[in-house]
Design a protein around this motif. Sequence first.
Motif, mmCIF file in Angstrom:
data_model
loop_
_atom_site.group_PDB
_atom_site.id
_atom_site.type_symbol
_atom_site.label_atom_id
_atom_site.label_comp_id
_atom_site.label_asym_id
_atom_site.label_seq_id
_atom_site.Cartn_x
_atom_site.Cartn_y
_atom_site.Cartn_z
ATOM 1 N N THR A 74 40.791 46.392 37.894
ATOM 2 C CA THR A 74 39.466 45.783 37.733
ATOM 3 C C THR A 74 39.505 44.722 36.641
ATOM 4 O OG1 THR A 74 38.725 47.372 36.055
ATOM 5 C CG2 THR A 74 38.355 47.958 38.379
ATOM 6 N N VAL A 116 40.861 41.022 44.041
ATOM 7 C CA VAL A 116 39.741 40.164 43.672
ATOM 8 C C VAL A 116 39.518 39.142 44.788
ATOM 9 C CG1 VAL A 116 40.022 40.429 41.193
ATOM 10 C CG2 VAL A 116 41.254 38.604 42.367
ATOM 11 N N ASP A 140 35.644 41.461 41.548
ATOM 12 C CA ASP A 140 36.516 42.606 41.776
ATOM 13 C C ASP A 140 35.809 43.660 42.615
ATOM 14 O OD1 ASP A 140 34.791 43.982 40.098
ATOM 15 O OD2 ASP A 140 36.205 44.159 38.436
#
Length: 450
Positions: free
Chosen positions: A351, A379, A392
């Motif tokens: 993330t 992403v 993300d």
Amino acid sequence: MAVVWSSEQILALAPDAGSVKNGKALATANKWQNLGGTDRVLWGECQGSGKNPYQAQIDLTEPAFKCSCPSRKFPCKHGLGLFLLHTSHTNLFTQDALPDWVQDWIDKRSQTAQKKEEKQKAPVDEVAQAKRQQKRSDKVSAGIADLDLWLQDIISSGLADTQAQSYGFWDGMAARLVDAQAPGLARRVRQLAGIANSGQADWASKLLVALSQIHLIIQGYQRLDNLSTELAAAVRSQVGWTISQDELLGSFQRGEVTSEQDDWLVMGKSLTEDANSNLKTQRVWLLGQNSQRIALILNFAVRNQPIDISWLPGSLVPTELIFFPSSYPLRAVDRDRQDARQPETIPGDATIELAIDRYRQALIQNLWLETFPLLIKDVTPSYSAGNWSIRDREHNYLPLELADLRGWQLLAISGGRSLTLMGEWNGRQLRPLGVWHDGGYWQANVGEVW
């Protein structure tokens, strides 16, 4: 080489867009004769405008290029064309006996490498070295004292007055620091002019942060004896004190610096140029497959000098890295590098939050970090109100430093789906350097914003 070069990776070596176009045009069989190759070297002759064909050759172990054409570009269009042709038509390179002109070049490269190794092993005159360092230390201390007074004058007068200052106000102090052999501080002072005259609404806060960072370097340098060895090394580095590779290897042999043996993923590389000095700086960012340690390889060149292109972004390179001392060791040099290969899996933070936390932890240890690599998985490129960002899996966003055309190219590569993206983070925006998607790696053109 164990690694297979794609056409995109080869074209990323080009010095400019013109070389890309011309290199593609030369990647056809009818342009070449006497093509040959081994595991180490490729060669061929390309007929140009002159009587004799140009002799182009590539040492695949780095790679390194040489061509008999008069071009000052590196690699030239003939080297790019030869490399592209080999990638698409390996079967054309039928000769395996090295011509004399290729053998001579390989022999000279081997001799140069041997002399470099012998030089590294030669004993250092420690007395003469200590005298040179003391002489420079006196110059640096005097320059820093002048800089300290200059900063105090700026704060006393108020930041608003800086907008009325001419370029000479900033450049004069920068030149003083260059004379004092403190190039790191000189570069930071030159950056102040751009901040003060940027016209941005938050220019004052940005200028105050930049001035504060310089102030902390000054205070740290004046108290080096009270700092830890690692923090003192970081401060000296910010001032502009450099350690040569020979000195670093000597420190390594004495057990004074750390090293890491690993398979290193070449995450990406970027190229910047200082308009004042014509100095080109190339940053190559690495990530240890096992250690998860981040490393930075710096290469420099002036004007048209060739710059190291041996690190292939997207590849995995087994080697030992020796790290320069710092409170957060990043910069390193390699030794005993082995053949590159394609990685089986690509790591990365899951993330944006995890990636930024990695940056935060690094900043705690070295608050003068100006760029830091982020490698983030899954992403998706996003466009809104003229600005590009990535999103993300948790629907967090990170702004990108991305030209509009390059943004659409990035979106086209992704096909609207998630990818793994690597870029340089400056605390405000992420500058993309490369992406992994559908088993391939796409690299931004070195020297450009994607």
